[in-house]
Design an enzyme around this catalytic site. Structure first.
Site, PDB file in Angstrom:
ATOM      1  N   LYS A  83     -16.268  -7.503   5.314  1.00  0.00           N
ATOM      2  CA  LYS A  83     -14.960  -8.160   5.372  1.00  0.00           C
ATOM      3  C   LYS A  83     -14.567  -8.564   6.786  1.00  0.00           C
ATOM      4  O   LYS A  83     -13.645  -9.338   6.955  1.00  0.00           O
ATOM      5  CB  LYS A  83     -13.872  -7.234   4.787  1.00  0.00           C
ATOM      6  N   ARG A  90      -1.454  -6.248  -8.234  1.00  0.00           N
ATOM      7  CA  ARG A  90      -0.405  -7.199  -7.881  1.00  0.00           C
ATOM      8  C   ARG A  90      -0.308  -8.306  -8.911  1.00  0.00           C
ATOM      9  O   ARG A  90       0.771  -8.736  -9.254  1.00  0.00           O
ATOM     10  CB  ARG A  90      -0.676  -7.815  -6.508  1.00  0.00           C
ATOM     11  N   HIS A 107       0.836  -1.204   0.000  1.00  0.00           N
ATOM     12  CA  HIS A 107       0.000   0.000   0.000  1.00  0.00           C
ATOM     13  C   HIS A 107       0.872   1.256   0.000  1.00  0.00           C
ATOM     14  O   HIS A 107       0.613   2.204  -0.747  1.00  0.00           O
ATOM     15  CB  HIS A 107      -0.902   0.049   1.246  1.00  0.00           C
TER      16      HIS A 107
END
Length: 167
Positions: free
Chosen positions: A41, A95, A17
């Protein structure tokens, strides 16, 4: 003024991040880091803890780069959050191919909601491509060393939280 929004759960904020934040600083005049509440989440850290970690880590980058950085918790649609903070750009880190597939769908939907807000993808540096908050938490829960994935301050917070939650 080019204002960007970098959204995420940041549970916890990782070196990946921070890499995206640093790299976005070269493209923008101001970056708003949107910390998603995202109750679905089930984050390890509560919202206040995540915001505090993001603020503490991002202030270091702001000092080094001169970028104006603000942290903004949000629970509404991403596109509405972008409007709320005056962002014309949404910054997303990638990613792997799996990230791209999800992000591709998200961009399509966001463009339907507001085609004036662009999305910019920044590829993670090679050493950060495997880092995911979910994996960092799992490694920490199982007693592994996560110091290669987070800052020392986040590592200490994560260790403390795991101790508190898992005993």
């Amino acid at each position: 003024m080019r204002v960007g929004l970098y959204p995420g759960t940041f549970d916890p904020i990782t070196l990946g991040h921070l890499d995206v934040i640093r790299r976005a600083s070269a493209l923008l005049d101001k970056l708003v880091i949107g910390v998603a509440i995202n109750r679905d989440k089930g984050p390890l850290f509560n919202l206040e803890e995540r915001v505090a970690m993001v603020e503490a880590e991002s202030v270091k980058i702001a000092k080094r780069t001169g970028l104006e950085i603000a942290v903004h918790p949000f629970e509404n649609l991403l596109i509405d959050c972008a409007r709320d903070v005056g962002a014309s750009v949404i910054v997303r880190g990638l990613r792997a191919v799996a990230d791209f597939e999800y992000e591709y769908q998200m961009v399509g939907m966001n463009r339907q909601l507001d085609d004036t807000i662009e999305t910019v993808f920044l590829m993670a540096e090679a050493q950060h491509q495997a880092i995911a908050s979910k994996l960092v938490k799992e490694i920490a829960r199982l007693g592994g060393d996560v110091s290669k994935f987070v800052t020392p301050e986040v590592n200490a917070a994560l260790s403390g939280k795991i101790q508190k939650v898992c005993g």
